[in-house]
Enzyme design. Structure first.
Site, short mmCIF file in Angstrom:
data_model
loop_
_atom_site.label_atom_id
_atom_site.label_comp_id
_atom_site.label_asym_id
_atom_site.label_seq_id
_atom_site.Cartn_x
_atom_site.Cartn_y
_atom_site.Cartn_z
N HIS A 102 -12.25 6.73 -1.59
CA HIS A 102 -11.29 5.80 -2.20
C HIS A 102 -9.85 6.21 -1.88
O HIS A 102 -9.05 5.40 -1.42
CB HIS A 102 -11.53 5.76 -3.71
CG HIS A 102 -10.60 4.86 -4.46
ND1 HIS A 102 -10.97 3.64 -4.94
CD2 HIS A 102 -9.29 5.02 -4.81
CE1 HIS A 102 -9.94 3.07 -5.55
NE2 HIS A 102 -8.90 3.90 -5.49
N GLU A 103 -9.53 7.47 -2.09
CA GLU A 103 -8.15 7.94 -1.85
C GLU A 103 -7.79 7.86 -0.37
O GLU A 103 -6.68 7.47 -0.01
CB GLU A 103 -7.98 9.37 -2.37
CG GLU A 103 -7.98 9.47 -3.89
CD GLU A 103 -6.99 8.50 -4.54
OE1 GLU A 103 -5.82 8.47 -4.13
OE2 GLU A 103 -7.40 7.77 -5.45
N HIS A 129 -6.96 4.35 0.65
CA HIS A 129 -5.58 3.97 0.34
C HIS A 129 -4.66 4.37 1.51
O HIS A 129 -3.74 3.64 1.86
CB HIS A 129 -5.07 4.68 -0.92
CG HIS A 129 -5.42 3.99 -2.21
ND1 HIS A 129 -5.23 2.65 -2.42
CD2 HIS A 129 -5.93 4.48 -3.37
CE1 HIS A 129 -5.62 2.34 -3.65
NE2 HIS A 129 -6.06 3.43 -4.25
#
Ligand SMILES: [Zn+2]
Length: 249
Positions: free
Chosen positions: A118-119, A122
């Protein structure tokens, strides 16, 4: 237009300039915080192992899409900081930090993979660039990054820290937009699944994260709101994510 998501994004800042700035800020962060050595810390060794698998999966994903150029300049680094904070982030160029306070919430490698995916999503989906570009327009009158760094170094660094969720002297962190969160969730699930981690772990993980909020919600939760909409969208996307999943044995 973003090569990964196909979405139009404000992107006024050169990715190579952001990567340069990320390298400097990352180094500073590593000297100012207690970083665990993976030779002596099981937590750090776990972060290294899961991180390497996720990074591999992302490289494979881009290769398969013919979009290798999106990872230009990426030199992956994973570090674990000894801190009670529930947090993790990824800077442009693949500079990742996991806080040990996150690990009691992830509880297992699959959930850690989901947070890392997820990070990193980004970062590779250039959400930070989008935010930094908006900030450069709103607060620096559209000044070029290198000019801003020369003329207003402290303010520019603060904007950078805020744009990437690291925390800054300016205090309040910006939440990611709903659309950025959905994109990061979806690509995060694909990357985790490709790395051999069960993407279905995302559901109990985000529920645990939500419960970890309590009276004093962690920074991570205020920038990544976990609510019914997130859970619903994760469930909707799960069949697609599972197409990429082959369990590790
Ligand atoms: Zn997020």
């Amino acid at each position: 237009m973003n090569l990964l998501t196909g979405r139009k994004q404000l992107s006024l800042v050169k990715e190579s300039d952001l990567q340069l700035m990320a390298t400097t800020q990352y180094k500073t962060f590593l000297t100012e915080n207690k970083i665990l050595n993976s030779a002596t810390s099981r937590d750090a060794a776990t972060v290294d192992r899961v991180g390497a698998r996720i990074a591999n999966a992302i490289t494979k994903y881009y290769d398969s899409q013919g979009k290798e150029s999106m990872l230009e300049g990426y030199v992956w680094e994973f570090n674990t900081v000894d801190s009670k904070e529930i947090n993790a982030w990824c800077l442009p160029g693949g500079k990742v930090v996991v806080y040990t306070g996150l690990l009691p919430v992830t509880q297992n490698e699959a959930s850690l993979a989901i947070v890392l995916g997820h990070e990193i999503a980004h970062s590779v989906a250039k959400h930070g660039n989008e935010r930094m570009s908006q900030a450069m327009v709103q607060q620096m009158g559209g000044m070029a990054l290198e000019v801003a760094l020369a003329q207003k170094p402290k303010e520019t660094q603060d904007l950078f820290m805020m744009s990437y969720g690291i925390g800054s002297d300016l205090g309040a962190m910006l939440p990611w937009s709903r659309q950025q969160e959905t994109e990061a969730d979806q690509y995060g699930l694909i990357f985790s699944a490709m790395a051999g981690y069960d993407p279905r772990e995302a559901l109990p993980f985000w529920q645990r994260m939500s419960a970890a909020g309590g009276a004093n919600p962690p920074e991570f939760l205020s920038t990544h709101p976990s609510d019914a909409t997130r859970i619903r969208k994760l469930k909707q996307f799960m069949p697609e994510a599972l197409k990429y999943y082959t369990p590790r044995n």
